[in-house]
Scaffold this motif. Structure first.
Motif, PDB file in Angstrom:
ATOM      1  N   HIS A  12      54.597  64.001  14.173  1.00  0.00           N
ATOM      2  CA  HIS A  12      55.882  64.224  14.109  1.00  0.00           C
ATOM      3  C   HIS A  12      56.648  63.376  14.925  1.00  0.00           C
ATOM      4  O   HIS A  12      56.340  62.867  15.907  1.00  0.00           O
ATOM      5  CB  HIS A  12      56.185  65.760  14.631  1.00  0.00           C
ATOM      6  CG  HIS A  12      55.225  66.760  14.182  1.00  0.00           C
ATOM      7  ND1 HIS A  12      55.458  67.459  12.976  1.00  0.00           N
ATOM      8  CD2 HIS A  12      53.981  66.994  14.528  1.00  0.00           C
ATOM      9  CE1 HIS A  12      54.720  68.360  12.737  1.00  0.00           C
ATOM     10  NE2 HIS A  12      53.753  68.225  13.565  1.00  0.00           N
ATOM     11  N   VAL A  13      57.526  62.604  14.115  1.00  0.00           N
ATOM     12  CA  VAL A  13      58.466  61.616  14.822  1.00  0.00           C
ATOM     13  C   VAL A  13      59.773  62.147  14.832  1.00  0.00           C
ATOM     14  O   VAL A  13      60.500  62.353  13.773  1.00  0.00           O
ATOM     15  CB  VAL A  13      58.213  60.108  14.068  1.00  0.00           C
ATOM     16  CG1 VAL A  13      59.454  59.058  14.770  1.00  0.00           C
ATOM     17  CG2 VAL A  13      56.639  59.600  14.077  1.00  0.00           C
ATOM     18  N   LEU A  14      60.331  62.329  15.953  1.00  0.00           N
ATOM     19  CA  LEU A  14      61.696  62.901  15.963  1.00  0.00           C
ATOM     20  C   LEU A  14      62.725  62.187  16.389  1.00  0.00           C
ATOM     21  O   LEU A  14      62.696  61.240  17.144  1.00  0.00           O
ATOM     22  CB  LEU A  14      61.536  64.357  17.150  1.00  0.00           C
ATOM     23  CG  LEU A  14      60.404  65.086  16.815  1.00  0.00           C
ATOM     24  CD1 LEU A  14      60.536  66.342  18.124  1.00  0.00           C
ATOM     25  CD2 LEU A  14      60.440  65.596  15.396  1.00  0.00           C
ATOM     26  N   TYR A  15      63.866  62.261  15.533  1.00  0.00           N
ATOM     27  CA  TYR A  15      65.199  61.568  15.796  1.00  0.00           C
ATOM     28  C   TYR A  15      64.844  59.953  15.613  1.00  0.00           C
ATOM     29  O   TYR A  15      65.420  59.212  16.820  1.00  0.00           O
ATOM     30  CB  TYR A  15      65.729  61.918  17.379  1.00  0.00           C
ATOM     31  CG  TYR A  15      66.370  63.406  17.226  1.00  0.00           C
ATOM     32  CD1 TYR A  15      67.393  63.767  16.575  1.00  0.00           C
ATOM     33  CD2 TYR A  15      65.323  64.120  18.007  1.00  0.00           C
ATOM     34  CE1 TYR A  15      67.580  65.414  16.625  1.00  0.00           C
ATOM     35  CE2 TYR A  15      65.745  65.768  17.832  1.00  0.00           C
ATOM     36  CZ  TYR A  15      66.617  66.128  17.237  1.00  0.00           C
ATOM     37  OH  TYR A  15      67.126  67.395  17.388  1.00  0.00           O
ATOM     38  N   TRP A  46      67.328  62.554  11.654  1.00  0.00           N
ATOM     39  CA  TRP A  46      66.166  62.575  10.781  1.00  0.00           C
ATOM     40  C   TRP A  46      64.802  62.899  11.731  1.00  0.00           C
ATOM     41  O   TRP A  46      64.840  62.679  12.718  1.00  0.00           O
ATOM     42  CB  TRP A  46      66.013  61.211  10.213  1.00  0.00           C
ATOM     43  CG  TRP A  46      66.947  61.059   9.216  1.00  0.00           C
ATOM     44  CD1 TRP A  46      68.202  60.188   9.403  1.00  0.00           C
ATOM     45  CD2 TRP A  46      67.106  61.386   7.747  1.00  0.00           C
ATOM     46  NE1 TRP A  46      68.918  60.047   8.043  1.00  0.00           N
ATOM     47  CE2 TRP A  46      68.334  60.797   7.219  1.00  0.00           C
ATOM     48  CE3 TRP A  46      66.226  62.008   6.917  1.00  0.00           C
ATOM     49  CZ2 TRP A  46      68.615  60.951   5.870  1.00  0.00           C
ATOM     50  CZ3 TRP A  46      66.663  62.410   5.793  1.00  0.00           C
ATOM     51  CH2 TRP A  46      67.806  61.686   5.169  1.00  0.00           C
ATOM     52  N   SER A  47      63.895  63.437  11.082  1.00  0.00           N
ATOM     53  CA  SER A  47      62.527  63.611  11.821  1.00  0.00           C
ATOM     54  C   SER A  47      61.679  63.143  10.558  1.00  0.00           C
ATOM     55  O   SER A  47      61.891  63.413   9.394  1.00  0.00           O
ATOM     56  CB  SER A  47      62.389  64.789  12.207  1.00  0.00           C
ATOM     57  OG  SER A  47      62.435  65.809  11.392  1.00  0.00           O
ATOM     58  N   ALA A  48      60.377  62.733  10.815  1.00  0.00           N
ATOM     59  CA  ALA A  48      59.357  62.224   9.840  1.00  0.00           C
ATOM     60  C   ALA A  48      58.166  63.145  10.250  1.00  0.00           C
ATOM     61  O   ALA A  48      57.681  63.140  11.349  1.00  0.00           O
ATOM     62  CB  ALA A  48      59.099  60.805  10.025  1.00  0.00           C
ATOM     63  N   HIS A  49      57.373  63.680   9.163  1.00  0.00           N
ATOM     64  CA  HIS A  49      56.231  64.653   9.591  1.00  0.00           C
ATOM     65  C   HIS A  49      54.953  64.213   8.653  1.00  0.00           C
ATOM     66  O   HIS A  49      55.196  63.930   7.399  1.00  0.00           O
ATOM     67  CB  HIS A  49      56.505  66.055   9.298  1.00  0.00           C
ATOM     68  CG  HIS A  49      57.768  66.286  10.021  1.00  0.00           C
ATOM     69  ND1 HIS A  49      57.788  67.025  11.338  1.00  0.00           N
ATOM     70  CD2 HIS A  49      59.288  66.190   9.740  1.00  0.00           C
ATOM     71  CE1 HIS A  49      58.864  66.947  11.703  1.00  0.00           C
ATOM     72  NE2 HIS A  49      59.974  66.689  10.883  1.00  0.00           N
ATOM     73  N   MET A  75      56.663  62.817   5.537  1.00  0.00           N
ATOM     74  CA  MET A  75      57.647  63.537   4.796  1.00  0.00           C
ATOM     75  C   MET A  75      58.849  63.592   5.633  1.00  0.00           C
ATOM     76  O   MET A  75      58.868  63.621   7.010  1.00  0.00           O
ATOM     77  CB  MET A  75      57.282  64.913   4.638  1.00  0.00           C
ATOM     78  CG  MET A  75      56.148  65.086   3.762  1.00  0.00           C
ATOM     79  SD  MET A  75      55.513  67.035   3.609  1.00  0.00           S
ATOM     80  CE  MET A  75      54.631  67.288   5.073  1.00  0.00           C
ATOM     81  N   LEU A  76      60.096  63.687   5.122  1.00  0.00           N
ATOM     82  CA  LEU A  76      61.092  63.534   6.003  1.00  0.00           C
ATOM     83  C   LEU A  76      62.067  64.744   6.189  1.00  0.00           C
ATOM     84  O   LEU A  76      61.997  65.611   4.986  1.00  0.00           O
ATOM     85  CB  LEU A  76      62.148  62.355   5.355  1.00  0.00           C
ATOM     86  CG  LEU A  76      61.845  61.077   5.360  1.00  0.00           C
ATOM     87  CD1 LEU A  76      62.823  59.789   4.849  1.00  0.00           C
ATOM     88  CD2 LEU A  76      61.397  60.578   6.738  1.00  0.00           C
ATOM     89  N   ARG A  77      62.480  64.970   7.102  1.00  0.00           N
ATOM     90  CA  ARG A  77      63.258  66.300   7.397  1.00  0.00           C
ATOM     91  C   ARG A  77      64.766  65.905   8.049  1.00  0.00           C
ATOM     92  O   ARG A  77      64.822  65.142   8.778  1.00  0.00           O
ATOM     93  CB  ARG A  77      62.586  67.156   8.229  1.00  0.00           C
ATOM     94  CG  ARG A  77      63.116  68.652   8.433  1.00  0.00           C
ATOM     95  CD  ARG A  77      62.376  69.314   9.542  1.00  0.00           C
ATOM     96  NE  ARG A  77      62.592  70.780   9.326  1.00  0.00           N
ATOM     97  CZ  ARG A  77      62.236  71.737  10.173  1.00  0.00           C
ATOM     98  NH1 ARG A  77      61.263  71.518  11.019  1.00  0.00           N
ATOM     99  NH2 ARG A  77      62.563  72.977   9.753  1.00  0.00           N
TER     100      ARG A  77
END
Length: 384
Positions: free
Chosen positions: A152-155, A344-347, A170-172
């Motif tokens: 998980h890559v946050l902010y 954004w975050s990436a998962h 996947m983007l959140r």
């Protein structure tokens, strides 16, 4: 180009000069993000606030370019092995619960973030595009080899989120509230741009604090005393105690950043009858101020707004700071001139079935975020 790769269990393995030089490349026209500074991250680790014992085991990815002239750190990524999801502000508790109910382990997982800090900033630190692309490839190889449930890559900033998406993440999206300085001459000039009701409410809130006999004092980091830091930490701890939870950060952490990055710090202390009763800490550069921590040992109506919002806003106007990032969540900030901003975050999830389920969930959630942003923008607090 071939780089030497490595995993850092301590920032000391990279060294402050090399880390600071790499970070400076991320903001060639301005001041680097203070939360990525060696001083801030090293303080988190060395104080024991974010370490293996607290479920934040540092495993920073690093790339070096070795030449006859020497070795240069050309890319790095803050990365942790997490045994829980506390202190992240991008919530995946439901995902962890789904894994548990199906007899699949969710923890440990990999997390790229600044511990306890929901602030957008570069996560793929690199000298150039080639090094950044190699860093992403290294991350993908590591997450596969480590056998973790997920990464998980946050902010990250939008452009880095897009690069991770291209690599299979996947983007959140989510929403924060930021205040933008339009070159206001003073706080009254800012108030004059708000709708009448919002302006009236802010003046009433500030008046309540004054009528309670409370005065405000701003202390630059370079002027903060050990007693100031002890009192602030007491307030910080009290905030968590009131919510029946444990504070993430200890006094040693605050004393460390007070000593190593004082030019980025501002304490706002509320006093009554000469005695401090509340305090907030904000972190800033010349361009951006970040609302961070607040607490009080005595309840005074509206004191939170004065200490954590209005005093920092006045400071931004006086110093010409362009943006005040108010932190995670909080629609109440809109009534005080903060506007919605997408984050954004990436998962990446290793389990194919869970990955498919989360992808469908994120598609539905994304539509909800867009509708929420539209609704918020319709409630703009400023005059037409």
């Amino acid at each position: 180009m071939t780089y030497r790769t490595g995993v850092l269990s301590s920032l000391a393995d990279a060294g402050a000069p090399a880390w600071s030089a790499l970070l400076a490349r991320q903001a060639p026209a301005g001041e680097p993000n203070p939360f990525l500074s060696y001083a801030f991250l090293h303080a988190l680790h060395e104080s024991g606030s974010a370490c293996a014992d607290t479920g934040w085991q540092p495993q920073y990815l690093a790339l070096w370019d070795d030449t006859d002239e020497g070795s240069e750190l050309v890319a790095a990524m803050p990365l942790y092995v997490k045994s829980h999801s506390y202190g992240e502000y991008v919530f995946d508790w439901a995902w962890a619960d789904a894994y548990h109910r199906n007899g699949v382990e969710y923890y440990p997982k990999l997390l790229s973030a600044i511990p306890f800090t929901p602030v957008t900033g570069p996560r793929l630190l690199a000298r150039d595009d080639a090094a950044r692309a190699t860093l992403v490839a290294y991350l993908c190889a590591q997450q596969q080899a480590a056998g973790m449930s997920s990464t998980h890559v946050l902010y990250p900033p939008a452009e880095q989120a897009a690069q991770l998406h291209e690599a299979g993440f996947m983007l959140r999206s989510n929403v924060q509230f930021h205040w933008l300085n339009q070159g206001y001459a003073d706080f009254d000039a800012f108030l004059a741009t708000l709708e009448h009701k919002k302006r009236k409410n802010i003046r009433a809130e500030r008046r309540k604090v004054r009528e309670a006999g409370v005065t405000m004092r701003r202390i630059r980091g370079v002027d903060a005393t050990p007693a100031d830091w002890r009192f602030f930490h007491r307030c910080y701890r009290n905030t968590y105690a009131e919510h029946r939870s444990s504070p993430y950060l200890n006094l040693d952490f605050f004393q460390r950043i007070g000593a190593t990055m004082p030019h980025n710090l501002l304490l706002v202390v509320a006093e009554r009858d000469g005695q401090p009763i509340a305090a907030s800490l904000v972190i800033h550069t010349a361009d951006t101020l970040y609302g961070r921590y607040w607490g009080a040992i005595e309840h005074v109506p509206c004191l939170h707004f004065e200490t954590a919002y209005y005093q920092p806003l006045e400071f931004c106007i006086e110093q010409g700071i362009a943006t005040f990032e108010g932190g995670a969540q909080g629609e109440h900030k809109m009534a005080r001139g903060f506007l919605p901003t997408k984050t954004w975050s990436a998962h990446w999830l290793a389990h194919p079935a869970f990955s498919d389920a989360v992808e469908r969930f994120l598609e539905r959630e994304s539509g909800g975020i867009e509708a929420y942003m539209d609704e918020l923008n319709e409630r703009n607090p400023f005059k037409d």
